[in-house]
Design a protein around this motif. Structure first.
Motif, mmCIF file in Angstrom:
data_model
loop_
_atom_site.group_PDB
_atom_site.id
_atom_site.type_symbol
_atom_site.label_atom_id
_atom_site.label_comp_id
_atom_site.label_asym_id
_atom_site.label_seq_id
_atom_site.Cartn_x
_atom_site.Cartn_y
_atom_site.Cartn_z
ATOM 1 N N PHE A 39 69.800 37.441 25.486
ATOM 2 C CA PHE A 39 69.563 38.740 24.891
ATOM 3 C C PHE A 39 68.410 38.638 23.899
ATOM 4 C CE2 PHE A 39 74.058 39.021 26.006
ATOM 5 C CZ PHE A 39 74.076 40.240 26.671
ATOM 6 N N ARG A 40 67.615 39.665 23.846
ATOM 7 C CA ARG A 40 66.588 39.780 22.806
ATOM 8 C C ARG A 40 67.127 40.674 21.701
ATOM 9 N NH1 ARG A 40 61.508 40.733 26.908
ATOM 10 N NH2 ARG A 40 61.435 38.599 27.682
ATOM 11 N N ASP A 41 66.588 40.511 20.504
ATOM 12 C CA ASP A 41 67.056 41.306 19.364
ATOM 13 C C ASP A 41 67.043 42.794 19.712
ATOM 14 O OD1 ASP A 41 67.483 39.127 17.752
ATOM 15 O OD2 ASP A 41 65.557 39.272 16.716
ATOM 16 N N GLY A 42 68.163 43.442 19.451
ATOM 17 C CA GLY A 42 68.269 44.876 19.634
ATOM 18 C C GLY A 42 68.560 45.336 21.060
ATOM 19 N N GLU A 43 68.615 44.410 22.008
ATOM 20 C CA GLU A 43 68.865 44.805 23.399
ATOM 21 C C GLU A 43 70.339 45.087 23.639
ATOM 22 O OE1 GLU A 43 65.906 42.945 26.738
ATOM 23 O OE2 GLU A 43 67.445 41.616 25.953
ATOM 24 N N THR A 44 70.601 46.099 24.431
ATOM 25 C CA THR A 44 71.946 46.336 24.915
ATOM 26 C C THR A 44 72.162 45.478 26.156
ATOM 27 O OG1 THR A 44 71.278 48.124 26.374
ATOM 28 C CG2 THR A 44 71.885 48.727 24.096
ATOM 29 N N VAL A 45 73.405 45.328 26.571
ATOM 30 C CA VAL A 45 73.698 44.543 27.768
ATOM 31 C C VAL A 45 72.985 45.114 28.996
ATOM 32 C CG1 VAL A 45 75.530 43.803 29.350
ATOM 33 C CG2 VAL A 45 75.852 43.596 26.881
ATOM 34 N N ALA A 48 69.254 44.253 28.848
ATOM 35 C CA ALA A 48 69.007 42.824 29.067
ATOM 36 C C ALA A 48 69.204 42.459 30.538
ATOM 37 C CB ALA A 48 69.936 41.985 28.194
ATOM 38 N N LEU A 49 70.264 42.967 31.171
ATOM 39 C CA LEU A 49 70.493 42.674 32.582
ATOM 40 C C LEU A 49 69.391 43.269 33.457
ATOM 41 C CD1 LEU A 49 74.362 43.025 32.889
ATOM 42 C CD2 LEU A 49 73.008 40.948 32.753
ATOM 43 N N ASP A 50 68.963 44.481 33.139
ATOM 44 C CA ASP A 50 67.859 45.085 33.899
ATOM 45 C C ASP A 50 66.597 44.231 33.795
ATOM 46 O OD1 ASP A 50 69.355 47.267 34.777
ATOM 47 O OD2 ASP A 50 68.656 48.577 33.147
ATOM 48 N N ARG A 51 66.305 43.755 32.585
ATOM 49 C CA ARG A 51 65.114 42.922 32.382
ATOM 50 C C ARG A 51 65.210 41.630 33.184
ATOM 51 N NH1 ARG A 51 64.850 38.918 29.164
ATOM 52 N NH2 ARG A 51 66.443 39.654 27.704
ATOM 53 N N GLU A 52 66.344 40.956 33.096
ATOM 54 C CA GLU A 52 66.511 39.693 33.820
ATOM 55 C C GLU A 52 66.467 39.895 35.330
ATOM 56 O OE1 GLU A 52 66.438 36.634 32.756
ATOM 57 O OE2 GLU A 52 66.315 37.204 30.657
ATOM 58 N N LEU A 53 67.149 40.912 35.828
ATOM 59 C CA LEU A 53 67.169 41.161 37.277
ATOM 60 C C LEU A 53 65.810 41.615 37.796
ATOM 61 C CD1 LEU A 53 70.662 42.848 37.642
ATOM 62 C CD2 LEU A 53 69.977 40.583 38.483
ATOM 63 N N SER A 54 65.044 42.316 36.970
ATOM 64 C CA SER A 54 63.711 42.763 37.416
ATOM 65 C C SER A 54 62.793 41.576 37.689
ATOM 66 C CB SER A 54 63.078 43.716 36.402
ATOM 67 O OG SER A 54 62.681 43.018 35.227
ATOM 68 N N GLY A 55 63.043 40.448 37.037
ATOM 69 C CA GLY A 55 62.280 39.228 37.301
ATOM 70 C C GLY A 55 62.496 38.695 38.715
ATOM 71 N N TYR A 56 63.543 39.157 39.357
ATOM 72 C CA TYR A 56 63.837 38.798 40.757
ATOM 73 C C TYR A 56 63.588 39.975 41.697
ATOM 74 C CZ TYR A 56 66.319 34.952 38.521
ATOM 75 O OH TYR A 56 66.637 33.850 37.763
ATOM 76 N N ALA A 57 62.978 41.050 41.172
ATOM 77 C CA ALA A 57 62.747 42.292 41.926
ATOM 78 C C ALA A 57 64.061 42.904 42.389
ATOM 79 C CB ALA A 57 61.795 42.064 43.091
#
Length: 152
Positions: A39-45, A48-57
């Motif tokens: 998680f990055r500061d201030g991120e909601t779950v 954060a999951l959207d950001r991580e999953l977007s790295g895999y398209a």
């Protein structure tokens, strides 16, 4: 745990560590793991999951808290970490891999996924997620962080 619902049942996404990652951080040990991150500061779950999953398209249309957490020693970062487990139901598609991190992916039915992972925390997390996504007819609203209608 990222999963998708197919006509034949629920399938879970696993990623195999690349040779480079295994050599750098894990004494050449290669293993199956799940998409993960911090998680990055201030991120909601969900963010954060959207950001991580977007790295895999990939994208999740529904996310639940899986009511499970476990502690590991992370060799890569030389620290003790508490891992929170979430269930992310994915939209269609296969992941795009970063070859420095992962060399293979696979969609596994429950028993095959349980056999493929060998870390206790991953096994226990999968059990918790599987029970939740296949058990109740109406998932607990208080554990749902985002729900959108499935496009299937």
């Amino acid at each position: 745990w990222a999963f998708r619902r197919q006509a034949t049942g629920v399938e879970y996404l696993l990623l195999q560590t690349s040779e480079l990652k295994a050599e750098r951080y894990f004494n050449n040990g290669r293993f199956w793991q799940i998409p993960s991150g911090v998680f990055r500061d201030g991120e909601t779950v969900p963010v954060a999951l959207d950001r991580e999953l977007s790295g895999y398209a990939l994208g999740a249309h529904s996310i639940w808290a899986a009511e499970h957490a476990y502690t590991i020693y992370n060799r890569r970062f030389h620290e003790i970490q508490i891992i929170s487990v979430y269930a992310a139901e994915l939209a269609a598609g296969d992941p795009q891999l970063n070859p420095e991190e992962h060399s293979l992916f696979g969609w596994f039915r429950y028993e095959a996924a349980l056999a493929a992972v060998h870390y206790r925390g991953l096994k226990d997390g999968l059990r918790s997620v599987h029970e939740y996504v296949t058990g109740p007819t109406a998932p607990a609203l208080e554990l749902c962080l985002r729900a959108k209608p499935s496009t299937q």
